[in-house]
Design a protein around this motif. Structure first.
Motif: not given
Length: 365
Positions: A260-261, A274, A277-278, A282, A284, A286, A297, A303, A332, A335
């Motif tokens: 996970c981010f 971010l 990461a998407m 990953l 995510c 936030s 997101i 996410g 993920g 994303a």
């Protein structure tokens, strides 16, 4: 088109990464591209065909007199180089650096463009506000990263602007492979400073460890709060599970291996970390800070978004991502659509169109 990007440096940062991919894209397009760096500090590499000019003015000063001399050098040397190269347009990604060449651009009828890279409600000083407004008033064009950011400025400034999101500008994301088995780690990428609100992340992570002590938290980035955060990790009893990884060009490749981010920022502009990461798929989590995350997101779909400063909500979201693996992997997968909507080609073309319009004197509707 002859374009010059003026930057303070090319160290790790969102504005610098944007200059890196834009200059490379424009050079491939056949434009005459120069990146003029005030210091010699380089982190990002530039593409083939991009000319790099370094003025060699130190970023730090020994005393007040030395600092004043360096400021004068910035005005003189930057203006001299811009006048000598006589570009069609100078693009200062950060408005603060544009102050050094305002007069030169005006006297030589060189178009000047700049951008708003962060949340303007969180500037540090009155001097920064005054400098930014002066530059925006004199600039020929301004790039805003989100529509909501434009509402902080006058109608005259907004009329000069164009909303263009960041691109997923890190080439590594396009070759990253989703692991079959994810490592039991959370990853954060960002400066170690107040804006990123790592204390809230640490308190949330401490709650996660109560249920899942096998997980770790890797933080990529450098900054002034390293000692303070190291001590906080010790006080919370999580020091053995928190790893400060420093600045790394391979941060997103390492992050892609994890579960996970996490981003706990108080405010952002359009967070590159971010987005990357998407892009690597990953899961995510936030904070729903102004501005950026909510534009990227879709909460509960691609996410999870949580309130700023709420460590309980952040911990709950982090636990959701590691305990509901089917949900996490679906987040993920969805994303990764950002690779299409925010590709380098798509975003860079928007910049090229905006720059061409400004050089040709096209007025915004």
């Amino acid at each position: 088109m002859k374009i010059l990007f003026l930057v303070t440096h090319l160290l790790s940062g969102g504005a610098e990464r944007t200059v890196s991919y834009l200059s490379s894209y424009m050079a491939k397009k056949g434009w005459d591209v120069t990146v003029l760096s005030i210091t010699d500090d380089i982190f990002y590499e530039l593409g083939e065909g991009v000319k790099l000019v370094k003025l060699g003015i130190p970023s730090s000063s020994r005393n007040i007199a030395d600092r004043a001399l360096n400021v004068v050098r910035r005005y003189i040397y930057a203006s001299k180089e811009v006048k000598k190269r006589s570009p069609d347009v100078v693009f200062c990604m950060l408005p603060d650096v544009a102050k050094y060449i305002l007069g030169t651009c005006e006297r030589n009828r060189i178009k000047l463009l700049t951008s708003e890279r962060n949340n303007p409600q969180f500037v540090q000083s009155k001097n920064e506000i005054n400098t930014k407004i002066k530059v925006f008033n004199q600039a020929d064009g301004i790039v805003f990263q989100t529509e909501r950011v434009t509402e902080n400025f006058s109608e005259d400034i907004k009329r000069k602007g164009r909303v263009i999101h960041n691109a997923v500008g890190n080439e590594q994301v396009y070759t990253a492979v989703t692991p079959e088995i994810r490592e039991k780690k959370f990853t954060a990428i960002g400066r170690l400073d107040q804006q990123k609100d790592y204390p809230t992340m640490f308190r949330a992570f401490a709650k996660v460890l109560e249920k899942h002590p096998e997980y770790s938290l890797e933080i990529f980035g450098g900054g002034s709060d390293l000692e303070k955060l190291t001590n906080m990790a010790k006080e919370l009893g999580i020091a053995d599970n928190v790893r400060f990884m420093g600045v790394s060009k391979n941060a997103i490749t390492e992050a892609a291996k994890g579960s996970c981010f996490v981003m706990s920022s108080i405010f952002e502009g359009m967070p590159n970390a971010l987005m990357e990461a998407m892009a690597v798929g990953l899961p995510c989590v936030s904070t729903d800070c102004p501005y950026g995350p909510a534009e990227l997101i879709e909460d509960g779909v691609s996410g999870l978004l949580v309130p700023v400063g709420d460590s309980d909500a952040l911990a709950e979201a982090m636990l959701k991502m590691i305990e509901d693996t089917a949900f996490a992997e679906e987040c993920g997968r969805k994303a990764k659509a950002i690779l299409d909507t925010h590709s380098i080609d798509a975003i860079a073309e928007q910049y090229c169109k905006f720059i061409t319009e400004k050089v040709k004197g096209v007025v915004n509707d």
